[in-house]
Scaffold this motif. Structure first.
Motif, mmCIF file in Angstrom:
data_model
loop_
_atom_site.group_PDB
_atom_site.id
_atom_site.type_symbol
_atom_site.label_atom_id
_atom_site.label_comp_id
_atom_site.label_asym_id
_atom_site.label_seq_id
_atom_site.Cartn_x
_atom_site.Cartn_y
_atom_site.Cartn_z
ATOM 1 N N GLU A 5 0.842 -1.208 0.000
ATOM 2 C CA GLU A 5 0.000 0.000 0.000
ATOM 3 C C GLU A 5 0.872 1.251 0.000
ATOM 4 O O GLU A 5 0.602 2.212 -0.712
ATOM 5 N N ILE A 8 2.533 1.719 -3.376
ATOM 6 C CA ILE A 8 1.574 2.231 -4.352
ATOM 7 C C ILE A 8 1.329 3.722 -4.135
ATOM 8 O O ILE A 8 1.266 4.489 -5.099
ATOM 9 N N ALA A 53 0.817 -4.366 -9.039
ATOM 10 C CA ALA A 53 -0.035 -4.346 -7.845
ATOM 11 C C ALA A 53 -1.031 -3.190 -7.923
ATOM 12 O O ALA A 53 -2.212 -3.353 -7.597
ATOM 13 N N ALA A 54 -0.562 -2.034 -8.386
ATOM 14 C CA ALA A 54 -1.442 -0.862 -8.521
ATOM 15 C C ALA A 54 -2.501 -1.107 -9.598
ATOM 16 O O ALA A 54 -3.649 -0.685 -9.453
ATOM 17 N N ARG A 56 -3.723 -4.085 -10.458
ATOM 18 C CA ARG A 56 -4.686 -5.047 -9.886
ATOM 19 C C ARG A 56 -5.702 -4.347 -8.992
ATOM 20 O O ARG A 56 -6.860 -4.749 -8.919
ATOM 21 N N ARG A 57 -5.257 -3.301 -8.299
ATOM 22 C CA ARG A 57 -6.147 -2.545 -7.410
ATOM 23 C C ARG A 57 -6.895 -1.438 -8.146
ATOM 24 O O ARG A 57 -7.548 -0.607 -7.511
ATOM 25 N N LYS A 58 -6.738 -1.366 -9.470
ATOM 26 C CA LYS A 58 -7.427 -0.367 -10.295
ATOM 27 C C LYS A 58 -7.040 1.061 -9.911
ATOM 28 O O LYS A 58 -7.860 1.978 -9.942
ATOM 29 N N ILE A 59 -5.782 1.258 -9.547
ATOM 30 C CA ILE A 59 -5.264 2.589 -9.228
ATOM 31 C C ILE A 59 -4.598 3.183 -10.466
ATOM 32 O O ILE A 59 -4.665 4.381 -10.703
ATOM 33 N N GLN A 81 -7.071 7.195 -10.139
ATOM 34 C CA GLN A 81 -7.594 7.824 -8.930
ATOM 35 C C GLN A 81 -7.005 9.216 -8.761
ATOM 36 O O GLN A 81 -5.894 9.479 -9.183
#
Length: 82
Positions: A5, A8, A53-54, A56-59, A81
């Motif tokens: 986190e 990211i 990773a970002a 996958r988290r839709k960031i 975002q």
């Protein structure tokens, strides 16, 4: 252990710093620009892993699965975002 986190959130800051706003008002940056940036090189152990990773988290979003330096320098990384 890596705090994903946190990585990211650093990535989002760097995309804002290096990127430009497009017509939609979203910030994007070329992968090559991120990869070549000295601050990013020092911040991220595994920039590609953090990007995945970002994503996958839709960031962020970008075309393709794995980004490689040189080959994918012109791929846009789009911040989803604000």
């Amino acid at each position: 252990t890596m705090n994903v986190e946190h990585e990211i959130s650093l990535l989002v800051e760097e995309i804002r710093r290096l990127g430009t706003k497009n017509a939609d008002g979203r910030v994007s940056v070329k992968f090559g620009v991120l990869f070549a940036d000295e601050k990013c090189a020092n911040l991220f152990e595994a920039l590609v892993g953090t990007l995945k990773a970002a994503k996958r988290r839709k960031i962020v979003t970008y075309n393709g699965e794995l980004l490689l330096q040189g080959v994918h320098d012109n791929v846009d990384i789009l911040l989803l975002q604000d």
